[in-house]
Structure formats: C-alpha cells, structure tokens
Design a protein around this motif. Sequence first.
Motif, PDB file in Angstrom:
ATOM      1  N   GLN A 240       0.858  -1.169   0.000  1.00 30.09           N
ATOM      2  CA  GLN A 240       0.000   0.000   0.000  1.00 30.09           C
ATOM      3  C   GLN A 240       0.902   1.229   0.000  1.00 30.09           C
ATOM      4  OE1 GLN A 240      -2.459  -1.694   3.501  1.00 30.09           O
ATOM      5  NE2 GLN A 240      -3.824  -0.229   2.540  1.00 30.09           N
ATOM      6  N   THR A 241       0.574   2.205  -0.831  1.00 31.17           N
ATOM      7  CA  THR A 241       1.423   3.383  -1.007  1.00 31.17           C
ATOM      8  C   THR A 241       0.631   4.656  -0.776  1.00 31.17           C
ATOM      9  OG1 THR A 241       2.654   2.163  -2.701  1.00 31.17           O
ATOM     10  CG2 THR A 241       3.054   4.525  -2.553  1.00 31.17           C
ATOM     11  N   TRP A 242       1.289   5.619  -0.118  1.00 35.91           N
ATOM     12  CA  TRP A 242       0.692   6.927   0.104  1.00 35.91           C
ATOM     13  C   TRP A 242       1.684   7.985  -0.378  1.00 35.91           C
ATOM     14  CZ3 TRP A 242       0.658   2.863   3.380  1.00 35.91           C
ATOM     15  CH2 TRP A 242      -0.600   2.326   3.686  1.00 35.91           C
ATOM     16  N   PRO A 243       1.432   8.604  -1.542  1.00 36.04           N
ATOM     17  CA  PRO A 243       2.343   9.641  -2.023  1.00 36.04           C
ATOM     18  C   PRO A 243       2.180  10.892  -1.169  1.00 36.04           C
ATOM     19  CG  PRO A 243       0.447   9.441  -3.484  1.00 36.04           C
ATOM     20  CD  PRO A 243       0.321   8.336  -2.460  1.00 36.04           C
ATOM     21  N   GLY A 244       3.266  11.319  -0.539  1.00 34.97           N
ATOM     22  CA  GLY A 244       3.212  12.511   0.290  1.00 34.97           C
ATOM     23  C   GLY A 244       3.151  13.764  -0.561  1.00 34.97           C
ATOM     24  N   ARG A 245       2.401  14.762  -0.091  1.00 32.11           N
ATOM     25  CA  ARG A 245       2.321  16.022  -0.821  1.00 32.11           C
ATOM     26  C   ARG A 245       3.593  16.834  -0.627  1.00 32.11           C
ATOM     27  NH1 ARG A 245      -2.388  20.702  -0.266  1.00 32.11           N
ATOM     28  NH2 ARG A 245      -1.578  22.055  -1.929  1.00 32.11           N
ATOM     29  N   TRP A 246       4.038  16.937   0.616  1.00 30.80           N
ATOM     30  CA  TRP A 246       5.254  17.679   0.930  1.00 30.80           C
ATOM     31  C   TRP A 246       6.328  16.775   1.521  1.00 30.80           C
ATOM     32  CZ3 TRP A 246       4.902  22.065  -1.433  1.00 30.80           C
ATOM     33  CH2 TRP A 246       3.686  22.711  -1.534  1.00 30.80           C
ATOM     34  N   THR A 247       6.058  15.505   1.585  1.00 32.14           N
ATOM     35  CA  THR A 247       6.959  14.537   2.207  1.00 32.14           C
ATOM     36  C   THR A 247       7.206  13.380   1.244  1.00 32.14           C
ATOM     37  OG1 THR A 247       5.077  13.389   3.210  1.00 32.14           O
ATOM     38  CG2 THR A 247       6.166  15.092   4.539  1.00 32.14           C
ATOM     39  N   PRO A 248       8.196  12.542   1.517  1.00 33.17           N
ATOM     40  CA  PRO A 248       8.396  11.358   0.672  1.00 33.17           C
ATOM     41  C   PRO A 248       7.197  10.419   0.742  1.00 33.17           C
ATOM     42  CG  PRO A 248      10.316  11.789   2.056  1.00 33.17           C
ATOM     43  CD  PRO A 248       9.225  12.673   2.554  1.00 33.17           C
ATOM     44  N   ALA A 249       7.064   9.573  -0.264  1.00 39.33           N
ATOM     45  CA  ALA A 249       6.000   8.579  -0.273  1.00 39.33           C
ATOM     46  C   ALA A 249       6.248   7.535   0.815  1.00 39.33           C
ATOM     47  CB  ALA A 249       5.917   7.904  -1.640  1.00 39.33           C
ATOM     48  N   ALA A 250       5.174   7.075   1.441  1.00 38.08           N
ATOM     49  CA  ALA A 250       5.252   6.024   2.455  1.00 38.08           C
ATOM     50  C   ALA A 250       4.634   4.753   1.901  1.00 38.08           C
ATOM     51  CB  ALA A 250       4.526   6.448   3.730  1.00 38.08           C
ATOM     52  N   VAL A 251       5.182   3.609   2.319  1.00 34.69           N
ATOM     53  CA  VAL A 251       4.621   2.323   1.914  1.00 34.69           C
ATOM     54  C   VAL A 251       4.443   1.432   3.135  1.00 34.69           C
ATOM     55  CG1 VAL A 251       5.613   2.381  -0.411  1.00 34.69           C
ATOM     56  CG2 VAL A 251       6.877   1.288   1.438  1.00 34.69           C
ATOM     57  N   LEU A 252       3.412   0.620   3.073  1.00 38.56           N
ATOM     58  CA  LEU A 252       3.216  -0.448   4.049  1.00 38.56           C
ATOM     59  C   LEU A 252       3.358  -1.763   3.303  1.00 38.56           C
ATOM     60  CD1 LEU A 252       2.464  -1.496   6.869  1.00 38.56           C
ATOM     61  CD2 LEU A 252       0.050  -1.340   6.188  1.00 38.56           C
ATOM     62  N   ILE A 253       4.383  -2.522   3.668  1.00 41.15           N
ATOM     63  CA  ILE A 253       4.667  -3.811   3.039  1.00 41.15           C
ATOM     64  C   ILE A 253       4.173  -4.924   3.954  1.00 41.15           C
ATOM     65  CG2 ILE A 253       6.462  -5.322   2.106  1.00 41.15           C
ATOM     66  CD1 ILE A 253       6.266  -2.714   0.590  1.00 41.15           C
ATOM     67  N   ALA A 254       3.411  -5.850   3.406  1.00 42.17           N
ATOM     68  CA  ALA A 254       2.961  -7.026   4.150  1.00 42.17           C
ATOM     69  C   ALA A 254       3.526  -8.269   3.468  1.00 42.17           C
ATOM     70  CB  ALA A 254       1.437  -7.089   4.199  1.00 42.17           C
ATOM     71  N   LEU A 255       4.280  -9.060   4.223  1.00 41.96           N
ATOM     72  CA  LEU A 255       4.862 -10.306   3.730  1.00 41.96           C
ATOM     73  C   LEU A 255       4.364 -11.454   4.587  1.00 41.96           C
ATOM     74  CD1 LEU A 255       8.595  -9.115   3.516  1.00 41.96           C
ATOM     75  CD2 LEU A 255       6.982  -9.221   1.624  1.00 41.96           C
ATOM     76  N   GLN A 256       3.847 -12.503   3.965  1.00 42.97           N
ATOM     77  CA  GLN A 256       3.387 -13.666   4.726  1.00 42.97           C
ATOM     78  C   GLN A 256       4.249 -14.873   4.394  1.00 42.97           C
ATOM     79  OE1 GLN A 256      -0.556 -15.261   3.927  1.00 42.97           O
ATOM     80  NE2 GLN A 256      -0.740 -15.992   6.040  1.00 42.97           N
ATOM     81  N   ARG A 257       4.729 -15.527   5.445  1.00 42.37           N
ATOM     82  CA  ARG A 257       5.480 -16.766   5.253  1.00 42.37           C
ATOM     83  C   ARG A 257       4.492 -17.888   4.974  1.00 42.37           C
ATOM     84  NH1 ARG A 257      10.701 -18.168   6.662  1.00 42.37           N
ATOM     85  NH2 ARG A 257      11.109 -20.392   6.758  1.00 42.37           N
TER      86      ARG A 257
END
Length: 263
Positions: A240-257
């Motif tokens: 999941q990605t959130w492009p920041g308006r005044w900040t860098p983009a943030a991502v939430l990575i989910a990995l399942q074993r």
Amino acid sequence: MVASDRPLLRIAGLWLVIRGAADLLGGGVALRPLRRLLGLAQVWLGLRVLQVATVSVTELYHALAGLYDRIAFTWREKLYPEAHAALNQALAERLPSGGRVLDLGCGTGANLGTLLALGLPFSQYVGVDVSPDMLAQARRRFARVDNALWVQLDLTADSLPEGPFDLIVSTWVFEHLRDTRPVVDKAWSGLAPGGWMLLLFEVREGDLRSAFYDGLWRVASARLIPWGEVRRYPGSLQVQTWPGRWTPAAVLIALQRPASGET
C-alpha cells in the motif's frame, strides 16, 4: 573533523539548503531560470555539507529520546495518518490471538502502545533497538506490561531474538539501514509458518522531491528505500502506497510466510 565542528557545519548546510530552496521557488519571470540554477547549486552544496556533518543513529536518538514521544504525533497524525490507520487495521487482521510479536527498531515502544490501545491479545512482545536511550524510555513507559521484553541490538550486525514469531513489525526504521534485504531475510527466518511481517517506511521515487529528501535524510544517517530493494524481499509482496504532498512517499509492506506444507 572534530565533534565540535559539526554543529557549525550543520547550521551552514541547513542555511544553504533553505536559501537554495527559496531561490528555486522565488524570483521574477526573467530571472527564474538563473535563480533556479543558483538554487539547485546551493541545495546541492548544502546537502554535501550536511553529509560531512552526519550524525550517527545512536547520537541522533540520544538527543531525541527524552522528547520523542512528544513529537511522534507529527508523522502519525499529521504527515502519514492514512498509513498509520492502515497499519492499525493490518495489525488487527494479521496478529493471531496469543501470538508472539517482534518489533524491529522499537524505539520507545510506539507499536506496543498501538497493540494495547487496539486491545489485541498477544503472548509476548519483544522490542529490539540499537539505542539504549530509547529503550530506557520504553522500559519506563511500559514497566507494568509483564509480557514485554526489551533487547538492545544492532539489526545489521547482531542475531535477532529466537523465534518463531507470529508477527514481525517495523515502522520508520528501515530508512536507517544501508541495505534492508539482509535484515528482512533474518527476520523472515524467524517468522512462524503463516506469520506476517509488516513494514512501514519511506521510499525513493524518481522525482526531484525524493532526491532532495534522500539527501537531507542522510544528515541523520538515513535514506529513502529504493523500489528495487523492496522488490527483492522474500515471499509475495502486498503493498500500500501513500504519495506525500510535501513529504516522501510512504509504503506499508505485508509479507506472509507460507504455512506448513505450502510452497
């Protein structure tokens, strides 16, 4: 360079960055190309100066530990509220009742606070961090949580606590790692079959803003994580990605074993 020189260099570097940014954004139409060129030169020089004056991670959090909890709301509620809302939902959906939790770069225990606020039952929470000052704050803050364990270690150099863990989480920490893949691989090996890893951090995209922040973050021994590095993580990525308006983009990575018996 002696340590006493670094504060002066930081001030000079920050002044150049701010002055250059002002030239990039200001000026009349006729002077705009020239001012932009001058602004870029000043920003570049300022970032180079700041790199020379870089502080280590332990130095940074030694200075911030006492007030960290008072400023943490800035990125949780102001800069990246959607990312943290998604993290809360992911924690609630992916932590099994009574599961073991490992927090990579736990700081003062913000993620433990989230688990408790959400009422998520876990058998043990293990928070690891390189900063003794941040861990001291965490121990004081959660002294009454009997099933919380705090361990000082270097994610890049030391072995992680023995698993298996049902959930491994890390927020705003990977930016301080030179290469995140070895840490992910170590954590992956300690993940229980069917367990999840949730990673929240800032990524570098191919724009001028990302390049600016990537240079600026290096003052604090940090960087933006390139997408090529993320794509080398084990397992299948849920992003999941959130492009920041005044900040860098943030991502939430989910990995399942994979669960036992699955490939």
